[in-house]
Scaffold this motif. Structure first.
Motif, PDB file in Angstrom:
ATOM      1  N   MET A 162      15.035  32.193 -12.571  1.00  0.00           N
ATOM      2  CA  MET A 162      13.784  32.477 -11.440  1.00  0.00           C
ATOM      3  C   MET A 162      14.087  31.941 -10.933  1.00  0.00           C
ATOM      4  N   ASP A 163      14.674  31.173 -10.479  1.00  0.00           N
ATOM      5  CA  ASP A 163      14.585  29.640  -9.494  1.00  0.00           C
ATOM      6  C   ASP A 163      16.032  29.788  -8.974  1.00  0.00           C
ATOM      7  N   LEU A 164      17.325  30.355  -9.131  1.00  0.00           N
ATOM      8  CA  LEU A 164      18.327  30.027  -8.401  1.00  0.00           C
ATOM      9  C   LEU A 164      18.100  29.686  -6.602  1.00  0.00           C
ATOM     10  N   PRO A 165      17.896  30.465  -5.810  1.00  0.00           N
ATOM     11  CA  PRO A 165      17.300  29.198  -4.829  1.00  0.00           C
ATOM     12  C   PRO A 165      16.845  28.339  -4.042  1.00  0.00           C
ATOM     13  N   ALA A 166      15.661  28.718  -4.932  1.00  0.00           N
ATOM     14  CA  ALA A 166      15.081  26.805  -5.151  1.00  0.00           C
ATOM     15  C   ALA A 166      15.819  25.492  -5.245  1.00  0.00           C
ATOM     16  N   LEU A 167      16.713  25.578  -6.751  1.00  0.00           N
ATOM     17  CA  LEU A 167      17.615  25.272  -7.609  1.00  0.00           C
ATOM     18  C   LEU A 167      18.671  24.705  -6.888  1.00  0.00           C
ATOM     19  N   LEU A 168      18.741  26.009  -5.995  1.00  0.00           N
ATOM     20  CA  LEU A 168      20.463  26.058  -4.949  1.00  0.00           C
ATOM     21  C   LEU A 168      20.153  24.805  -3.213  1.00  0.00           C
ATOM     22  N   VAL A 202      17.821  22.399  -3.683  1.00  0.00           N
ATOM     23  CA  VAL A 202      17.501  21.120  -3.949  1.00  0.00           C
ATOM     24  C   VAL A 202      18.663  20.136  -4.138  1.00  0.00           C
ATOM     25  N   PHE A 203      19.309  20.929  -5.022  1.00  0.00           N
ATOM     26  CA  PHE A 203      21.150  20.637  -5.808  1.00  0.00           C
ATOM     27  C   PHE A 203      22.362  21.190  -5.114  1.00  0.00           C
ATOM     28  N   PRO A 204      22.123  21.428  -3.429  1.00  0.00           N
ATOM     29  CA  PRO A 204      23.077  22.575  -3.466  1.00  0.00           C
ATOM     30  C   PRO A 204      25.494  22.218  -4.035  1.00  0.00           C
ATOM     31  N   GLN A 205      25.089  21.125  -4.589  1.00  0.00           N
ATOM     32  CA  GLN A 205      25.924  20.765  -5.280  1.00  0.00           C
ATOM     33  C   GLN A 205      26.224  21.117  -6.585  1.00  0.00           C
ATOM     34  N   ALA A 206      25.412  22.010  -7.180  1.00  0.00           N
ATOM     35  CA  ALA A 206      25.356  22.119  -8.616  1.00  0.00           C
ATOM     36  C   ALA A 206      26.227  22.629  -9.561  1.00  0.00           C
ATOM     37  N   ARG A 207      26.669  22.673 -10.892  1.00  0.00           N
ATOM     38  CA  ARG A 207      27.640  23.829 -10.981  1.00  0.00           C
ATOM     39  C   ARG A 207      26.487  23.994 -12.427  1.00  0.00           C
ATOM     40  N   PHE A 208      27.646  25.569 -12.434  1.00  0.00           N
ATOM     41  CA  PHE A 208      26.144  26.470 -13.750  1.00  0.00           C
ATOM     42  C   PHE A 208      27.113  26.636 -14.473  1.00  0.00           C
ATOM     43  N   ILE A 209      26.558  26.474 -15.983  1.00  0.00           N
ATOM     44  CA  ILE A 209      26.839  27.337 -17.072  1.00  0.00           C
ATOM     45  C   ILE A 209      25.742  28.492 -17.290  1.00  0.00           C
ATOM     46  N   PHE A 210      26.523  29.560 -17.333  1.00  0.00           N
ATOM     47  CA  PHE A 210      25.474  30.296 -16.996  1.00  0.00           C
ATOM     48  C   PHE A 210      25.513  31.441 -18.508  1.00  0.00           C
ATOM     49  N   THR A 211      25.088  30.768 -19.724  1.00  0.00           N
ATOM     50  CA  THR A 211      24.823  32.073 -21.384  1.00  0.00           C
ATOM     51  C   THR A 211      24.312  33.949 -21.281  1.00  0.00           C
ATOM     52  N   GLU A 255      17.105  40.000 -14.221  1.00  0.00           N
ATOM     53  CA  GLU A 255      17.164  40.160 -12.477  1.00  0.00           C
ATOM     54  C   GLU A 255      17.541  39.462 -11.200  1.00  0.00           C
ATOM     55  N   ARG A 256      17.018  38.549 -12.129  1.00  0.00           N
ATOM     56  CA  ARG A 256      16.274  37.676 -10.318  1.00  0.00           C
ATOM     57  C   ARG A 256      17.816  36.292 -10.452  1.00  0.00           C
ATOM     58  N   MET A 257      18.059  36.507 -12.237  1.00  0.00           N
ATOM     59  CA  MET A 257      19.898  35.276 -12.428  1.00  0.00           C
ATOM     60  C   MET A 257      20.358  36.408 -11.413  1.00  0.00           C
ATOM     61  N   ARG A 258      20.774  37.159 -11.727  1.00  0.00           N
ATOM     62  CA  ARG A 258      21.445  38.113 -11.276  1.00  0.00           C
ATOM     63  C   ARG A 258      22.076  38.167  -9.306  1.00  0.00           C
ATOM     64  N   GLU A 259      20.684  38.042  -9.108  1.00  0.00           N
ATOM     65  CA  GLU A 259      20.737  37.267  -7.983  1.00  0.00           C
ATOM     66  C   GLU A 259      20.740  36.771  -7.474  1.00  0.00           C
ATOM     67  N   GLY A 260      20.567  35.637  -8.191  1.00  0.00           N
ATOM     68  CA  GLY A 260      20.654  34.104  -7.668  1.00  0.00           C
ATOM     69  C   GLY A 260      22.182  33.408  -7.329  1.00  0.00           C
ATOM     70  N   ARG A 261      22.475  33.876  -8.970  1.00  0.00           N
ATOM     71  CA  ARG A 261      23.943  33.711  -9.222  1.00  0.00           C
ATOM     72  C   ARG A 261      25.360  33.984  -7.931  1.00  0.00           C
ATOM     73  N   GLU A 262      24.623  35.443  -7.419  1.00  0.00           N
ATOM     74  CA  GLU A 262      25.659  35.923  -6.243  1.00  0.00           C
ATOM     75  C   GLU A 262      25.873  33.965  -5.085  1.00  0.00           C
ATOM     76  N   LEU A 263      24.376  33.451  -5.104  1.00  0.00           N
ATOM     77  CA  LEU A 263      24.375  32.243  -3.941  1.00  0.00           C
ATOM     78  C   LEU A 263      25.453  30.893  -4.709  1.00  0.00           C
ATOM     79  N   VAL A 264      26.132  31.393  -5.665  1.00  0.00           N
ATOM     80  CA  VAL A 264      26.753  30.143  -6.672  1.00  0.00           C
ATOM     81  C   VAL A 264      28.575  30.265  -6.151  1.00  0.00           C
ATOM     82  N   PRO A 265      28.636  29.298  -5.736  1.00  0.00           N
ATOM     83  CA  PRO A 265      30.747  29.915  -5.448  1.00  0.00           C
ATOM     84  C   PRO A 265      31.589  30.196  -7.165  1.00  0.00           C
ATOM     85  N   ALA A 266      32.191  31.535  -6.589  1.00  0.00           N
ATOM     86  CA  ALA A 266      32.307  31.332  -7.610  1.00  0.00           C
ATOM     87  C   ALA A 266      33.145  30.064  -8.683  1.00  0.00           C
TER      88      ALA A 266
END
Length: 407
Positions: free
Chosen positions: A247-253, A255-264, A308-319
């Protein structure tokens, strides 16, 4: 039985009358902690909405109201104690939080399994169950000494098992087991933990419209405090996970701009049925009026919003900082799935195998009866779920599982 005992305790004056009033609860917390600095006052907004929903929608019985009061009071005390720790030890907030690995997916998509496999690797830092229940050490705690929060976690686990034995089948755990950082968001009265515990849809919808960045900033400070109390190396990356992050990927990014993500990902028929079952088995502990059909309808909606929020937010994460992992692939060959994840993280997996194998053996011993559930229990059909989430199924190549009976 618990509710009858609570009624007797209230009648005889042995227990405090449940009060769900913000000012009264904050005053009690101030007296307990001996201070009045709660930190960032942003938390008051979510707290007010939560209390409003608890009073107007949750239909709590006496024991449920008492638990809610004590839980909120405890979080308020934790906030006061946290500020005392930060003031006494300014080095805590200087601890870096480098390149965390964040597992993001709906409830029941195998996030716990991946989190605990990664947590077995000593190159990562992770939360433990007693720390998500009580993220803030009590005054006078010294790193390396006996921690009374472990004893509290054991008591809570015992009470939870007595209240509803199915809860530990759904999510087997123990005080020292790796656990998600959900309690760090609860510290700001934020997130789906409340929606899974009580029927509070108005609160949930309100949160969906708010900027979560203040809750994540507080989460980061508490991670620093937990790492300090563990005496963990601040050079190790944290491995994090909770469905709230969907729900909160923009907020997470932020605070943690260099986070790496595993989407399940997992068949949404399983996800919705299992999520509704998890929430139902919580809400029925605290209310005699928990309605499975309402729970099912709400969690179908919630899973749809999450996706829906995940699909929108993950576009903010570099591939190059995200990877997708499917539940059935981990189920079929967890070693191959973990090797793929370690390749993504650019880490040698060979040294992690022994610890992971040990975890798998321990998990098998920890597991109780299978978690059984069905959509029909919650007034839902497969057609409803697949229609609602058809775009998600197609976009991520999500496989349909044969039955939706266990998870």
């Amino acid at each position: 039985m618990v509710n009858l005992l609570t009624k007797a305790g209230l009648k005889t004056g042995l227990l405090d009358e449940p009060v769900l009033d913000r000012d009264i609860l904050m005053d009690r917390a101030r007296r307990i902690a001996g201070s009045d600095d709660f930190g960032d006052p942003w938390f008051v907004g979510p707290l007010d909405k939560l209390l409003e929903s608890l009073r107007g929608e949750a239909l709590l019985h006496d024991a449920g109201s008492l638990v809610a009061m004590k839980q909120i009071e405890k979080v308020l005390v934790d906030r006061l104690w946290a500020e005392q720790w930060f003031a006494a030890h300014p080095e805590i907030e200087a601890r870096p939080l480098r390149n965390p690995v964040v597992i993001v997916g709906p409830m029941r998509t195998g996030t716990t399994r991946l989190h605990r496999l990664l947590s077995a690797d000593e190159r990562f830092t992770h939360m433990r169950s007693f720390e998500t229940i009580s993220p803030v050490p009590r005054p006078g705690f010294e790193p390396g000494s006996h921690d009374p929060r472990v004893d509290l976690a054991k008591r809570i686990r015992t009470v939870a098992n007595l209240s509803n034995p199915r809860t530990l089948s759904i999510h087997p755990t123990g005080p020292m087991e790796p656990e998600e950082e959900l309690g760090l968001l609860v510290n700001s009265f934020w997130g789906m933990k409340h929606e899974a515990q009580w029927y509070v849809p108005t609160y949930g919808r309100w949160c969906e419209q708010e900027d979560a960045a203040p809750a994540y900033r507080q989460m980061a400070r508490l991670l620093q405090l937990v790492g300090w109390s563990q005496q963990a190396s601040s050079l190790k990356p944290w491995v994090l996970k909770t469905p709230q992050h969907m729900m909160d990927l923009p907020a997470l990014l932020t605070v943690f701009p260099q986070a790496r993500f595993i989407f399940t990902h997992r068949d949404p028929v399983q996800v919705v049925a299992s999520s509704a079952s998890l929430a139902w088995n919580q809400t029925c502990i605290y209310s005699d009026h928990a309605d499975p059909a309402k729970v099912g309808k709400e969690w179908l909606r919630k899973v749809s919003v999450q996706v829906e929020r995940m699909r929108e937010g993950r576009e903010l994460v570099p591939a190059d900082r995200r990877i997708d992992v499917h539940f059935e692939d981990v189920d079929a060959d967890w070693r191959a799935a973990m090797r793929r994840i370690y390749d993504f993280l650019d880490l040698d997996i060979e040294r992690a195998w022994p610890a992971m194998e040990t975890y798998v053996a321990r998990a098998a011993a920890l597991k109780r009866k299978p978690h059984r559930y069905s959509l029909a229990e919650f007034g839902l059909t497969q057609r409803q779920v697949t229609s609602e989430l058809a775009d998600y199924i197609a976009a991520y190549g999500v496989s349909r599982e044969r039955n939706a009976a266990t998870g």
